[in-house]
Design an enzyme around this catalytic site. Structure first.
Site, mmCIF file in Angstrom:
data_model
loop_
_atom_site.group_PDB
_atom_site.id
_atom_site.type_symbol
_atom_site.label_atom_id
_atom_site.label_comp_id
_atom_site.label_asym_id
_atom_site.label_seq_id
_atom_site.Cartn_x
_atom_site.Cartn_y
_atom_site.Cartn_z
ATOM 1 N N ASP A 1 2.161 -0.807 11.989
ATOM 2 C CA ASP A 1 0.494 -1.641 11.721
ATOM 3 C C ASP A 1 0.585 -2.904 11.479
ATOM 4 O OD1 ASP A 1 -0.064 0.807 10.114
ATOM 5 O OD2 ASP A 1 0.813 0.583 8.497
ATOM 6 N N GLN B 1 4.844 8.831 7.543
ATOM 7 C CA GLN B 1 4.092 10.076 6.845
ATOM 8 C C GLN B 1 4.186 11.253 6.780
ATOM 9 O OE1 GLN B 1 -0.351 9.317 8.015
ATOM 10 N NE2 GLN B 1 -0.447 7.763 6.834
ATOM 11 N N ARG C 1 2.647 5.877 -3.061
ATOM 12 C CA ARG C 1 4.078 6.127 -3.565
ATOM 13 C C ARG C 1 4.228 6.149 -4.756
ATOM 14 N NH1 ARG C 1 4.251 5.500 1.829
ATOM 15 N NH2 ARG C 1 5.228 6.806 2.527
ATOM 16 N N ARG D 1 -7.742 -3.555 9.833
ATOM 17 C CA ARG D 1 -7.107 -3.727 10.489
ATOM 18 C C ARG D 1 -7.656 -5.148 11.331
ATOM 19 N NH1 ARG D 1 -3.088 -3.707 6.681
ATOM 20 N NH2 ARG D 1 -2.188 -1.144 6.033
ATOM 21 N N ARG E 1 -8.467 12.085 12.972
ATOM 22 C CA ARG E 1 -7.386 11.271 13.303
ATOM 23 C C ARG E 1 -5.853 12.470 13.009
ATOM 24 N NH1 ARG E 1 -5.365 6.839 9.556
ATOM 25 N NH2 ARG E 1 -3.238 6.968 10.136
ATOM 26 N N SER F 1 6.939 9.052 12.868
ATOM 27 C CA SER F 1 5.916 9.064 11.768
ATOM 28 C C SER F 1 6.387 9.194 9.907
ATOM 29 C CB SER F 1 4.767 10.351 12.029
ATOM 30 O OG SER F 1 4.214 9.916 10.343
ATOM 31 N N ARG G 1 -5.698 1.801 18.433
ATOM 32 C CA ARG G 1 -5.456 0.155 18.161
ATOM 33 C C ARG G 1 -5.702 -0.761 19.714
ATOM 34 N NH1 ARG G 1 -2.894 -0.195 12.088
ATOM 35 N NH2 ARG G 1 -5.080 0.343 11.327
ATOM 36 N N GLY H 1 -5.449 7.816 5.557
ATOM 37 C CA GLY H 1 -4.494 8.832 6.652
ATOM 38 C C GLY H 1 -3.727 9.217 5.578
ATOM 39 N N LYS I 1 0.776 -1.355 0.081
ATOM 40 C CA LYS I 1 -0.504 0.004 0.133
ATOM 41 C C LYS I 1 0.395 1.345 0.228
ATOM 42 C CE LYS I 1 -3.133 0.736 3.495
ATOM 43 N NZ LYS I 1 -3.075 2.063 4.239
HETATM 44 C C1 S3P Z 1 2.221 5.159 6.113
HETATM 45 C C2 S3P Z 1 3.190 5.172 7.462
HETATM 46 C C3 S3P Z 1 2.909 4.752 9.263
HETATM 47 C C4 S3P Z 1 1.692 3.689 8.848
HETATM 48 C C5 S3P Z 1 1.023 3.821 7.503
HETATM 49 C C6 S3P Z 1 1.203 4.139 6.518
HETATM 50 C C7 S3P Z 1 3.113 5.284 4.990
HETATM 51 O O1 S3P Z 1 1.648 5.615 9.749
HETATM 52 O O2 S3P Z 1 0.827 3.143 10.122
HETATM 53 O O3 S3P Z 1 0.097 2.655 7.534
HETATM 54 O O4 S3P Z 1 2.971 4.805 3.649
HETATM 55 O O5 S3P Z 1 3.829 6.293 5.208
HETATM 56 P P1 S3P Z 1 2.512 6.771 10.739
HETATM 57 O O6 S3P Z 1 3.314 7.555 9.291
HETATM 58 O O7 S3P Z 1 1.084 7.457 10.781
HETATM 59 O O8 S3P Z 1 3.434 5.952 11.369
#
Ligand code: S3P
Length: 445
Positions: A327, A177, A34, A404, A130, A175, A358, A102, A29
């Site tokens: 995750d 993200q 990306r 999940r 969130r 993170s 979670r 997210g 994913k």
């Molecule tokens: C992800 C980063 C993680 C992960 C999410 C996917 C990504 O989140 O939990 O399912 O693709 O960069 P965080 O950046 O909040 O840790």
């Protein structure tokens, strides 16, 4: 609009025997999101195979189309993207509907931050709770302006600045993200943007941006990862083969470890070290997980995983492993519930702000299935059955729009005596639409 909030669908998952044969899980994913985003910023045609066609990735595709990219599906998993070039995303004429995702939201907020456009982001009930302050804060320093809902959440409006102001930013939360949002904004900043990562997180953004020709380099300073990217970049078209998602394989690995008589091969699983923490933890518990034909696919290590039923023992999960299995804790909790002895997890505060909380969601769900669980602020303490199936239960467990939780409790039901009722399986389609068919197929062999 994602289907999950509109059409809840319950199912009782009952024991159906050992998992056997060979299966293949869908594309990763994180890498799929990306591929579309970087392809949309590159000049020329990027071609992708093995793309995950789940709702979250489709939300990313729709948003990028609304901002000018041409994105077409040619065959199952095979996609073509004609990018607009860095700095050339167009003003969308519609709100960007992020559904449950997210990753789509936070990474696209990074892209928009350094373009002269204004966007409105909306999401489902889970995503709208969130925290977005973790990205609006650094992107605000780069020049983007935000109007958020109370509490800094979605729906929100963002106005970008082109070119953006480069910053040096030390991540206050581990993170990927947040890291990625800043690096993506940095692609169209006037100079070098620096992200300092005290705790390493998944590094797909860095690997892939380098592959697309960005000037990005990484140093280690005082035990921290320092990532720099030069702005006003030009990205070159790529051909990408997306490896299988270790976070999806995780459910089948645990199912095969738990159900007596199982002997399963899961093909083509991505084993990037920033993602493979669960397999390490399960091996520490005594799980037999063998890697066959380790190889490189699209710049990432992959292997086929051969998994056999194993007697698991409880462990103290090293909190340093957490970012590389962030995750996978819901399914690790299921494994621990059938292990011999006690499993203790700590340092997991971030799990409270995922698609659901979670920690609480899994404590409540596993208790309904008959497991012995103590909830703490930063993790769960689980006393396992010693290899016996979980008792199961009749009261439906609550998914909270979290794919999940639904998949983990489906596996718990499979490893129970009487089954587990999952209140809503529809969120599974956000990341793994084939999950139920693959589970039913692997147990029918
Ligand atoms: C992800 C980063 C993680 C992960 C999410 C996917 C990504 O989140 O939990 O399912 O693709 O960069 P965080 O950046 O909040 O840790």
């Amino acid at each position: 609009m994602s289907a999950n909030s509109t059409y809840p669908r319950s199912r009782r998952f009952i024991p159906a025997g050992p998992l056997k044969g060979r299966i293949r899980v869908p594309g990763d994913k994180s890498i799929s999101h990306r591929s579309l985003m970087f392809g949309a910023l590159a000049v020329g045609e990027t071609r992708v195979t093995g793309l995950l066609e789940g709702e979250d990735v489709m939300a990313t595709a729709a948003a990028l189309r609304a901002m000018g990219a041409t994105i077409e599906r040619e065959a199952e998993g095979a996609w073509s993207i004609h990018g607009v070039g860095v700095g050339s995303l167009l003003q969308p004429q519609v709100a960007l509907e992020m559904g449950n995702s997210g990753t789509s939201t936070r990474l696209l907020m990074g892209l928009v931050a350094s373009h002269p456009i204004s966007t409105h982001f909306t999401g489902d009930a889970s995503l709208s709770k969130r925290p977005m302050g973790r990205v609006t804060e650094p992107l605000g320093l780069m020049g983007a302006a935000f109007e958020t809902s109370p509490g800094g959440t979605l729906p929100l409006t963002e106005r970008g600045l082109s070119p953006a102001v480069p910053i040096t930013y030390r991540l206050p939360v581990a993170s990927a993200q947040v890291k990625s949002a800043i690096l993506l904004a940095g692609l169209n900043a006037a100079g070098v943007t620096t992200v300092i990562e005290p705790v390493p997180t998944r590094d797909h953004t860095e690997r892939m941006l380098k592959g697309f020709g960005a000037d990005l380099w990484i140093e280690e300073q005082n035990g921290e990862r320092v990532i720099r990217i030069r702005g006003e970049a030009e990205l070159k078209r790529q051909t990408i083969e997306v490896p299988g998602d270790p976070s999806s394989a995780a459910f089948f690995v645990v199912a095969a470890l738990l159900v007596p008589g199982s002997d399963l091969v899961i093909e083509n699983v991505g084993l990037n070290p920033t993602r493979a923490g669960l397999f390490e933890a399960l091996r520490q518990m005594g799980g037999q997980i063998e890697e066959l034909e380790r190889r490189e696919v699209g710049g990432e290590t992959v292997a086929d995983l051969h998994v056999r039923h194993s007697m698991l023992s409880g462990i103290d999960v090293d909190p340093a492993l957490a970012p590389s299995m962030i995750d996978e804790f819901p399914i690790l909790f299921v494994a621990a519930a059938l292990a011999q002895g006690r499993t203790v997890t700590t340092g997991l505060e971030e799990l409270r702000v995922k698609e659901s909380d979670r920690i609480t969601a899994m404590a409540e769900a596993l208790r309904l299935a008959g497991a012995r669980i103590e909830e703490r602020e930063d993790g769960l303490v689980i006393d396992g059955t010693g290899g016996d199936p979980l008792p199961g239960g009749s009261e439906p467990i609550v998914t909270h729009l979290d794919h999940r939780i639904a998949m983990s409790m489906a596996i718990a039901g499979h490893a129970s005596r009487t089954g587990v009722e999952v209140d809503d399986t529809s969120p599974i389609a956000t990341s793994f639409p084939q999950f139920e068919a693959l589970l039913d197929g692997a147990t029918a062999n």
